[in-house]
Design a protein around this motif. Sequence first.
Motif, PDB file in Angstrom:
ATOM      1  N   SER A 157       0.865  -1.164   0.000  1.00 24.60           N
ATOM      2  CA  SER A 157       0.000   0.000   0.000  1.00 24.60           C
ATOM      3  C   SER A 157       0.907   1.221   0.000  1.00 24.60           C
ATOM      4  O   SER A 157       1.724   1.392   0.916  1.00 24.60           O
ATOM      5  CB  SER A 157      -0.907   0.000   1.237  1.00 24.60           C
TER       6      SER A 157
ATOM      7  N   ASP B  34       0.282  -7.006  -5.916  1.00 19.49           N
ATOM      8  CA  ASP B  34      -0.837  -6.207  -5.414  1.00 19.49           C
ATOM      9  C   ASP B  34      -0.311  -4.825  -5.051  1.00 19.49           C
ATOM     10  O   ASP B  34       0.549  -4.688  -4.174  1.00 19.49           O
ATOM     11  CB  ASP B  34      -1.442  -6.839  -4.150  1.00 19.49           C
TER      12      ASP B  34
ATOM     13  N   ARG C  52      -1.729  -0.866  -4.065  1.00 19.36           N
ATOM     14  CA  ARG C  52      -2.857   0.013  -3.755  1.00 19.36           C
ATOM     15  C   ARG C  52      -2.328   1.375  -3.339  1.00 19.36           C
ATOM     16  O   ARG C  52      -1.305   1.478  -2.678  1.00 19.36           O
ATOM     17  CB  ARG C  52      -3.700  -0.575  -2.622  1.00 19.36           C
TER      18      ARG C  52
ATOM     19  N   VAL D 235      -5.148  -0.907  -7.565  1.00 23.44           N
ATOM     20  CA  VAL D 235      -6.346  -0.269  -7.014  1.00 23.44           C
ATOM     21  C   VAL D 235      -6.003   1.131  -6.516  1.00 23.44           C
ATOM     22  O   VAL D 235      -5.049   1.313  -5.746  1.00 23.44           O
ATOM     23  CB  VAL D 235      -6.942  -1.101  -5.859  1.00 23.44           C
ATOM     24  N   ARG D 236      -6.803   2.110  -6.937  1.00 22.44           N
ATOM     25  CA  ARG D 236      -6.703   3.470  -6.399  1.00 22.44           C
ATOM     26  C   ARG D 236      -7.921   3.715  -5.522  1.00 22.44           C
ATOM     27  O   ARG D 236      -9.054   3.757  -5.999  1.00 22.44           O
ATOM     28  CB  ARG D 236      -6.620   4.498  -7.522  1.00 22.44           C
ATOM     29  N   ARG D 237      -7.676   3.852  -4.228  1.00 23.07           N
ATOM     30  CA  ARG D 237      -8.753   4.074  -3.271  1.00 23.07           C
ATOM     31  C   ARG D 237      -9.017   5.568  -3.102  1.00 23.07           C
ATOM     32  O   ARG D 237      -8.127   6.388  -3.293  1.00 23.07           O
ATOM     33  CB  ARG D 237      -8.390   3.453  -1.917  1.00 23.07           C
TER      34      ARG D 237
ATOM     35  N   TRP E  85      -5.998  -7.537   1.552  1.00 26.67           N
ATOM     36  CA  TRP E  85      -5.801  -7.659   0.111  1.00 26.67           C
ATOM     37  C   TRP E  85      -6.968  -8.354  -0.576  1.00 26.67           C
ATOM     38  O   TRP E  85      -7.011  -8.431  -1.783  1.00 26.67           O
ATOM     39  CB  TRP E  85      -4.508  -8.416  -0.156  1.00 26.67           C
TER      40      TRP E  85
ATOM     41  N   ASP F 167     -12.020  -2.833  -0.170  1.00 26.53           N
ATOM     42  CA  ASP F 167     -12.378  -1.629   0.564  1.00 26.53           C
ATOM     43  C   ASP F 167     -13.497  -1.834   1.588  1.00 26.53           C
ATOM     44  O   ASP F 167     -14.073  -0.884   2.074  1.00 26.53           O
ATOM     45  CB  ASP F 167     -12.768  -0.493  -0.387  1.00 26.53           C
TER      46      ASP F 167
END
Length: 665
Positions: free
Chosen positions: A249, A272, A274, A307-309, A619, A623
């Motif tokens: 992350s 992964d 993020r 993934v873009r949170r 992971w 979200d």
Amino acid sequence: MTSGDEVGSNSRKPVPKPEMATGQTRAKSLDDLPPALLATIMAKLDVASIFSAASTCTAFRACASQLLSFLPTIHLLDIAPSMDLLRPLLGPPNPYLRSLKVDCDRLNDSAIELLLRPPAHELCLLNCVDFSGKLLSEVGRRCRDLRSLCLGSVAEKRGRAIHISDLEELLIGCTQLEALILMFDVSSLIGHNFARVWPLASEKLTSIEIGYISSVAVTEMLSPNLGPHQSPNHIRPSILPSIQKLCLSVDCITDTMVSTISEGLASLTHLDLRDAPLMEPGIALDLTNFGLQQINQYGRLKHLSLVRRQEFRITYFRRVNDLGVLLMAEKCTNMESIYLGGFCRVTDTGFRTILHSCSRLYKLRVFQGTQLTDLVFHDISATSLTLTHVSLIFCNRLTNLAVMNLVSNKDLRVLDLRNCKNLGNEALRAIGILPQLKILLLDNTDITDVGLSYLRQGVMCSIVTLSIRGCKRLTDKCISALFDGSHKTELRELDLSDIPNLSDKGVLLLAKSRVPFSELRMRCCPLIGDTALMALASMLVDEGRWLGNSLRLLDLYDCGGITQLAFRWLKKPHFPSLRWLGVTGNVNRNLVDALARSRPFLHVECHGEELGADATDQWDCSDSSYVHDYDEVHDYDEVDELEQWLLEGEGELVDEEMGDAELVE
């Protein structure tokens, strides 16, 4: 061996005397047996039988206590043990211990000597907020045989710190380490040599997961430095040459970071990444089509997650479009799992390329696919795909037609359609034919009570987890639509949160269903009150068994009708297996505090936190940390004998404190 008396009587057969027939003499003779003999007999039993034998007499219980020091596995993640509870378990040397997992929420550095056992191969310590960096350095000194290490939330309490030298000692000492999970902000490490410590890591290290790290630090970490007399053309040594799985992350996913990872980790099969940018990134600090094209340069990648949170602001991968996905797909034909989140400019064309190019794909996840429409699945039956996990979150352009085409994959086991607001009852009719479905998430969709009835005769026989949170058109009738008593169900986790028309009447119908839930969430339901809690506490599941014995998680946060009366039903002996409880704290603050003190192994959350969140699962959570991605159905009826035995020693804590709190209120 069925009881201590039988063993005692068999051991006295060579000397049959009349007085040996008395129960008092038998008990005495058991005490006279050599401890080594009892230990030899009981060591041949499984854990359940050991605890059964321990309940028969004092001699067997004493022997069982000693045998605990020979257990190969000790897992205490559902309760947060104190030092007093850990000492009898971990105090004696245990040469057989191989796996130790502990929730350290009530522990600090003083527990290090107990927790770090030299023979262990697997160590998982979560919620280490009150530990310092000493925990890392001591792991390196004491646990040199470790294969897997997970440390969560280390030094997050004010006044605690981690020095870079602590991480260095960990990596130097654990020469057999294969998997390392550091679920905290490693950018807070004090020191300036973060990148230089990683060449010290075990050559056997194949998996790294980090809770937070800057993209610049990742690039430095995987970029070997040139020596003082080396030319730029010199072949650089590979950092972390055996890494197959990398989960990070970061502050911002960039082309530079992705390129460095793809070039430097030749064995990578699982990536992964993020991020959650604080501000809209510029072109030099963002992911573009060029960066996406660099992924999987060695052709070994099987699992990809980008993934873009929107944790801090609404932001997307605005510099990636269909072209970038097309270029990536050319190198990813062997991909088995893909998760893309926040790609607002990728349309059906890009996603269809993935579906038609990756013939081995079984897991597809899309988060905030704002351009995704029904066309993406219109010819999916023509592909050779066998999808088992599909997640389409915040894909608001999808309609019932998309689901009707998608379910041509009859092997679907996990279907996550949260926040697809245009999905309604016809989608449920299509889903109802899936024979192997285990997890179904329908939060904030447009379904009604009638739609849920389509599930009853089909998938409700196999579903383990169902979430209908925020489905505003549902009423109390949704319970009878799901459970009519005539169909067997495997359901163990149910989320009924944020349903404004769900009332105590609906919960009473739920109680009549006799489903032995393990997790039940009903937060933010204004019409649910004390009657609902009383019904759950006294609900008969089967002969001699109550629902309160099976519930491990109950979320009643912000339920408008919960008063002081309900707290009486949260005291012992009700809900003995409960480990997570969500309630509103500001209304009944004294009662909440008294309940937490009287049940120290119960996690009481009163500020709206999602319950049961596990850092190691982040992971797979899309979200929403409370959602588990089960690859196998859990046996919710199985009781952890070790945990049960430990809790018996908790004693019957007096309830006067809660009574006093009620008077104060």
